[in-house]
Scaffold this active site. Sequence first.
Site, PDB file in Angstrom:
ATOM      1  CE  LYS A  54     102.237 126.508  80.232  1.00 28.02           C
ATOM      2  NZ  LYS A  54     101.200 127.239  81.094  1.00 28.02           N
ATOM      3  CG  ASN A  87      94.992 129.619  83.169  1.00 29.52           C
ATOM      4  OD1 ASN A  87      95.103 128.646  82.637  1.00 29.52           O
ATOM      5  ND2 ASN A  87      94.484 131.041  82.622  1.00 29.52           N
ATOM      6  CB  ILE A  95      92.454 127.459  79.681  1.00 31.46           C
ATOM      7  CG1 ILE A  95      92.626 126.515  78.675  1.00 31.46           C
ATOM      8  CG2 ILE A  95      92.376 126.567  80.991  1.00 31.46           C
ATOM      9  CD1 ILE A  95      93.612 125.765  78.318  1.00 31.46           C
ATOM     10  CB  SER A 100      90.602 135.304  76.634  1.00 33.11           C
ATOM     11  OG  SER A 100      91.801 135.338  76.621  1.00 33.11           O
ATOM     12  CE1 TYR A 143     103.321 127.682  77.016  1.00 29.22           C
ATOM     13  CE2 TYR A 143     103.914 125.605  75.663  1.00 29.22           C
ATOM     14  CZ  TYR A 143     103.114 126.404  76.563  1.00 29.22           C
ATOM     15  OH  TYR A 143     101.661 126.100  77.049  1.00 29.22           O
ATOM     16  CG  ASP A 158     103.060 143.305  83.948  1.00 27.52           C
ATOM     17  OD1 ASP A 158     103.001 142.076  83.660  1.00 27.52           O
ATOM     18  OD2 ASP A 158     103.705 143.965  83.396  1.00 27.52           O
ATOM     19  CB  THR A 204      93.323 129.932  73.874  1.00 30.23           C
ATOM     20  OG1 THR A 204      94.760 129.520  73.372  1.00 30.23           O
ATOM     21  CG2 THR A 204      92.847 128.818  74.592  1.00 30.23           C
TER      22      THR A 204
END
Length: 271
Positions: A159, A89, A18, A16, A155, A62, A190
């Site tokens: 990134k 991704n 991007i 799903s 998070y 996973d 998303t």
Amino acid sequence: MTTTERPLALVTGASSGIGYELARQFAQHGFDVVVTAEDAELDTAAESLKEYGGQVMPVRADLTRYDEVERLWTATVAAGRPLDAVAVNAGVGVGGAFARETSLEAELTLIELNVTSSVHLTKRAVAAMAGRGKGKILFTSSVAALTPGPFEAVYAASKAFLHSFAEALRNELKDSGVTVTSLLPGPTDTEFFERAGMEDTRVGSGKKDDPAEVARQGFDALMKGDDKVVAGSFVNKVQGVAGRVTPDTAKAAMHRRMAEPGKGGTSGNDG
């Protein structure tokens, strides 16, 4: 083109958002694709990609587990031809105050998926690509990589790692025939904010970009061999430029206003 003539791409997190749209870009542009995710929606996504005429190979895995990353790579090699492109991704977010709201287990799982599995898979892909002197690698980072991220601290740090990793690898591989591109989306429509528990934040409730357009910009940059692309709206691109000159303390304060729980309103971050 026959199956053996078509280039091969691998896309993680492809069920799903991007990731799916990146896989669709590859399929639309004549690639066969290996797609992976851990959820059952992967099979539906893979089936829909077959309409573009190429081979689609779904591998449910996973990627927080070492052996599952190895199994994915083995399945990719089993396609019997070189890997021409990989879109790293797959990722997850965790929102909330680090000191009192988020769980250690969730934060460590985030690192396993966003960071550890990305390094692991890239290690395999780079060795193969550099050995034949050809290949393209895309990392889905985030505009969050350019700023400290209060209330999604781990998070944002993950990134930032991916963006730095991409830029460093690009330099190492500059004479190898392998290009590396960092994709930095802004707020994207998303399931990211729902899964991260950030629906009650300004970033979670604000306007978001179309993942299909983000993926198109990322794919175009990858094919051109660009080092990075701040994808999405004009506002995201302005934020990307501003992030280079704004002090970290100021950026952290701005991010706090967007990501603090219970502050739902307007605006955004990345999906």
